[in-house]
Design an enzyme around this catalytic site. Structure first.
Site, mmCIF file in Angstrom:
data_model
loop_
_atom_site.group_PDB
_atom_site.id
_atom_site.type_symbol
_atom_site.label_atom_id
_atom_site.label_comp_id
_atom_site.label_asym_id
_atom_site.label_seq_id
_atom_site.Cartn_x
_atom_site.Cartn_y
_atom_site.Cartn_z
ATOM 1 N N GLN A 1 -0.231 0.860 11.473
ATOM 2 C CA GLN A 1 -0.627 2.320 11.355
ATOM 3 C C GLN A 1 0.749 3.127 11.813
ATOM 4 O OE1 GLN A 1 -3.557 0.009 12.823
ATOM 5 N NE2 GLN A 1 -3.407 -0.248 10.461
ATOM 6 N N ASP B 1 2.780 3.602 6.633
ATOM 7 C CA ASP B 1 3.251 3.175 5.566
ATOM 8 C C ASP B 1 4.789 3.793 5.563
ATOM 9 O OD1 ASP B 1 0.927 2.140 4.735
ATOM 10 O OD2 ASP B 1 0.309 3.900 3.848
ATOM 11 N N LYS C 1 7.583 -0.291 7.947
ATOM 12 C CA LYS C 1 7.568 -1.111 9.076
ATOM 13 C C LYS C 1 7.784 -2.268 8.532
ATOM 14 C CE LYS C 1 3.406 0.347 10.459
ATOM 15 N NZ LYS C 1 3.210 1.638 9.419
ATOM 16 N N GLY D 1 -1.040 -2.631 5.747
ATOM 17 C CA GLY D 1 -0.349 -3.447 4.667
ATOM 18 C C GLY D 1 0.982 -2.990 4.743
ATOM 19 N N HIS D 2 1.614 -4.207 5.014
ATOM 20 C CA HIS D 2 3.140 -4.357 5.194
ATOM 21 C C HIS D 2 3.739 -5.098 4.197
ATOM 22 C CE1 HIS D 2 2.415 -3.373 10.053
ATOM 23 N NE2 HIS D 2 1.861 -2.505 9.278
HETATM 24 P P1 GDP Z 1 4.518 -0.329 6.067
HETATM 25 O O1 GDP Z 1 2.796 -0.137 6.140
HETATM 26 O O2 GDP Z 1 4.994 0.760 7.126
HETATM 27 O O3 GDP Z 1 4.886 -1.517 6.333
HETATM 28 O O4 GDP Z 1 4.830 0.316 4.723
HETATM 29 P P2 GDP Z 1 4.306 -0.100 3.242
HETATM 30 O O5 GDP Z 1 4.882 -1.507 3.057
HETATM 31 O O6 GDP Z 1 2.689 0.166 3.469
HETATM 32 O O7 GDP Z 1 4.936 1.171 2.298
HETATM 33 C C1 GDP Z 1 6.287 1.272 2.301
HETATM 34 C C2 GDP Z 1 6.734 0.974 0.720
HETATM 35 O O8 GDP Z 1 8.115 1.503 0.664
HETATM 36 C C3 GDP Z 1 6.711 -0.509 0.341
HETATM 37 O O9 GDP Z 1 6.610 -0.504 -1.025
HETATM 38 C C4 GDP Z 1 8.076 -0.967 0.778
HETATM 39 O O10 GDP Z 1 8.425 -2.032 -0.248
HETATM 40 C C5 GDP Z 1 8.919 0.249 0.170
HETATM 41 N N1 GDP Z 1 10.246 0.634 0.846
HETATM 42 C C6 GDP Z 1 10.623 0.619 2.507
HETATM 43 N N2 GDP Z 1 11.610 1.021 2.505
HETATM 44 C C7 GDP Z 1 12.227 1.479 1.517
HETATM 45 C C8 GDP Z 1 13.268 2.221 1.016
HETATM 46 O O11 GDP Z 1 14.258 2.294 2.035
HETATM 47 N N3 GDP Z 1 13.385 2.747 -0.136
HETATM 48 C C9 GDP Z 1 12.614 2.197 -1.222
HETATM 49 N N4 GDP Z 1 12.999 2.693 -2.268
HETATM 50 N N5 GDP Z 1 11.290 1.648 -0.818
HETATM 51 C C10 GDP Z 1 11.298 1.126 0.433
HETATM 52 P P1 IMO Z 2 -0.046 0.519 7.940
HETATM 53 O O1 IMO Z 2 0.015 -0.266 8.939
HETATM 54 C C1 IMO Z 2 -1.589 4.130 6.169
HETATM 55 C C2 IMO Z 2 -5.853 5.252 7.692
HETATM 56 C C3 IMO Z 2 -6.810 5.193 6.738
HETATM 57 C C4 IMO Z 2 -7.647 6.289 7.325
HETATM 58 C C5 IMO Z 2 -7.357 6.105 8.813
HETATM 59 C C6 IMO Z 2 -8.698 5.259 9.352
HETATM 60 O O2 IMO Z 2 0.299 0.011 6.469
HETATM 61 O O3 IMO Z 2 0.934 1.818 8.201
HETATM 62 P P2 IMO Z 2 -9.195 2.645 9.604
HETATM 63 O O4 IMO Z 2 -9.420 1.658 8.237
HETATM 64 O O5 IMO Z 2 -8.026 2.378 10.267
HETATM 65 O O6 IMO Z 2 -10.528 2.868 10.092
HETATM 66 O O7 IMO Z 2 -8.915 4.163 8.713
HETATM 67 O O8 IMO Z 2 -6.274 5.507 9.009
HETATM 68 N N1 IMO Z 2 -4.831 3.956 7.824
HETATM 69 C C7 IMO Z 2 -3.747 3.933 7.471
HETATM 70 N N2 IMO Z 2 -2.990 4.493 6.611
HETATM 71 N N3 IMO Z 2 -1.046 2.896 6.528
HETATM 72 C C8 IMO Z 2 -2.012 2.179 7.469
HETATM 73 O O9 IMO Z 2 -1.551 0.765 7.932
HETATM 74 C C9 IMO Z 2 -3.358 2.548 7.712
HETATM 75 N N4 IMO Z 2 -4.277 1.725 8.706
HETATM 76 C C10 IMO Z 2 -5.404 2.870 8.577
HETATM 77 O O10 IMO Z 2 -6.369 5.537 5.438
HETATM 78 O O11 IMO Z 2 -7.362 7.509 7.048
HETATM 79 MG MG MG Z 3 1.221 -0.044 4.939
#
Ligand code: GDP
Ligand code: IMO
Ligand code: MG
Length: 427
Positions: free
Chosen positions: A224, A13, A16, A40-41
């Site tokens: 991840q 998270d 990416k 979850g991207h």
């Molecule tokens: P990912 O799994 O690495 O793609 O990240 P996620 O989407 O799960 O979580 C990142 C969250 O931060 C999302 O809600 C993005 O919209 C938000 N986000 C990403 N970059 C920035 C930033 O520079 N500033 C802020 N405020 N939000 C950001």
């Molecule tokens: P993105 O791509 C954050 C965590 C789960 C758990 C562990 C194992 O959005 O960054 P799994 O379901 O993979 O067997 O769970 O990994 N986990 C993540 N945490 N971002 C993710 O993906 C994750 N995908 C799995 O919360 O701790």
């Molecule tokens: Mg994510």
């Protein structure tokens, strides 16, 4: 050289999705190479928030080819939902999205098993996303999995499915005292999906070979992150795939000799969702809750609250080293504006011994006491800054401190959730 790679450096998270969406402006092809719908991207497109689980974040761009590589475990149900979800935003997948015939399928019984094992473990739960990831990869390596390409041969598919259903039913009924799977229902369910997927299924390994020969610009999207890597992460509190550099080559078919940049994405602080050690977690509960709400730290895949904490340079340097990161991308710098004193962890105290090396042993990680350096914060809203020189002095010092410690330049600073909210290095 035509291959750039984007990898998460923390526990996921890091942003990416946003970064891949941005870098896709200069990519012909975007590839997912591991993980599954546990990801979850988040990307923003014309003010719409879009969360992707399986489809690469390059899909928003009209001309970009998106590939789900052989290293991904693919849940057809979630993919089908995602394709129609994107359609609502007028984002079309047809002719742009391709799925490897070698990718393994995630079946409903994988999700069932994921749930039952978590319940069975009681206190030892990993806090998985319950998307069936562990069981699907287990079956792949146990050599009883079924791959996307297998859906298209009735005899083979039915035979394999029957075997695997019997195998799961034994465990469901005997160990977990749960209801058995109805083989016929399962077969029909999947035969529906095979028609839906047909147009996307290809020999993507051959496609990628050709693209590399042609010098096409290829971007790899990690899911991840390094600390969740099955080998280099905080085992056993990890996911079931190689989220680090090596996973790129086994999970797609790009060549290590084609790599230009390995981008590593980190937040300006740290978050973790699910169980496992988190040395720099905020200790003050009120501060932690306020910060989580302000920074919107809730899981994009599951909605679970993410634990938040200070930036951990010991952990970050570990994943930078493992991945041979060439450029750092630091996100959510805007979210730490307004904090008076910012802590950064530079060493661990483990049983009275100081170290700046991230320990492989979980029992050591569980007892880490972080040693912090304190830096002064800043109050200004930095979300509209587009030049590093124009950041508040203390923000510049914060970034410099990280670069000096890690020894890799910060190439992109993200200061907001939208594509254009970035400060890119100009030299
Ligand atoms: P990912 O799994 O690495 O793609 O990240 P996620 O989407 O799960 O979580 C990142 C969250 O931060 C999302 O809600 C993005 O919209 C938000 N986000 C990403 N970059 C920035 C930033 O520079 N500033 C802020 N405020 N939000 C950001
Ligand atoms: P993105 O791509 C954050 C965590 C789960 C758990 C562990 C194992 O959005 O960054 P799994 O379901 O993979 O067997 O769970 O990994 N986990 C993540 N945490 N971002 C993710 O993906 C994750 N995908 C799995 O919360 O701790
Ligand atoms: Mg994510």
């Amino acid at each position: 050289m035509s291959v750039d790679i984007v990898l998460g450096l923390q526990w996921g998270d890091e942003g990416k999705g946003k970064i891949v969406d941005k870098l896709s402006e200069n990519a012909d092809v975007v590839v997912r190479f591991q993980g599954g719908a546990n990801a979850g991207h988040t990307v923003y497109y014309e003010d719409n928030k879009i969360v992707l689980h399986l489809i690469p974040s390059g899909i928003i761009h009209k001309g970009t080819i998106c590939i789900i590589g052989n290293g991904v475990v693919l849940d057809p149900e979630i993919l089908a939902e995602e394709i129609s979800y994107l359609n609502k935003f007028n984002i079309k997948c047809s002719g742009k999205l391709f799925i490897s015939k070698r990718a393994h399928l995630v079946f409903p019984f994988h999700k069932g098993m994921d749930r039952y094992i978590e319940e069975f473990m009681k206190k030892g739960q990993l806090g998985t996303t319950k998307r069936g990831i562990g069981p699907a990869y287990t079956d792949k390596f146990r050599r009883i999995g079924i791959r996307v390409g297998d859906l298209y041969n009735d005899d083979y598919f039915e035979n394999q499915l029957e075997k695997i259903v019997n195998y799961y039913n034994l465990q469901f009924s005997k160990i977990f005292k749960e209801e058995e799977i109805d083989y016929k229902k399962m077969r029909n369910h999947f035969l529906n999906y095979r028609n839906l997927l047909y147009r996307y299924v290809k020999n993507t390994e051959e496609m990628l070979y050709k693209y590399q020969q042609e010098g096409k610009r290829i971007l790899l999207e990690g899911a991840q992150a390094g600390l969740l890597d099955i080998d280099y992460g905080t085992y056993p509190y990890v996911t079931s795939s190689n989220t680090t550099l090596g996973g790129v080559f086994t999970g797609s078919s790009v060549s290590p000799f084609m790599i230009k940049n390995v981008y590593g994405v980190t937040k300006a602080y740290t978050t973790r969702v699910g169980a496992g050690p988190f040395p720099t977690i905020f200790k003050d509960e009120n501060f932690a809750n306020e910060f989580r709400d302000k920074a919107g730290e809730y899981g994009a895949a599951t909605g679970r609250p993410r634990n938040c904490g200070w930036l951990d340079l010991v952990a970050l340097k570990h994943t930078v080293k493992i991945n041979y990161i060439t450029k750092i991308i630091l996100t959510k710098l805007d979210e730490i504006s307004g904090i008076d004193k910012l802590k950064i962890c530079t060493e661990y105290n483990i049983n009275g011994e100081k170290t700046d090396i991230f320990p492989p042993e979980i029992y050591k990680l569980n007892i880490v006491e972080p040693i912090y350096t304190e830096l002064s914060g800043w109050d200004d809203d930095i979300s509209s800054v587009r030049d590093r020189k124009l950041l508040p002095d203390n923000a510049k010092k914060y970034l410099q401190f990280i670069e000096d410690y890690i020894g890799v330049p910060i190439d992109i600073i993200s200061v907001g959730k939208f594509r254009e909210d970035i400060i890119q290095r100009k030299d």
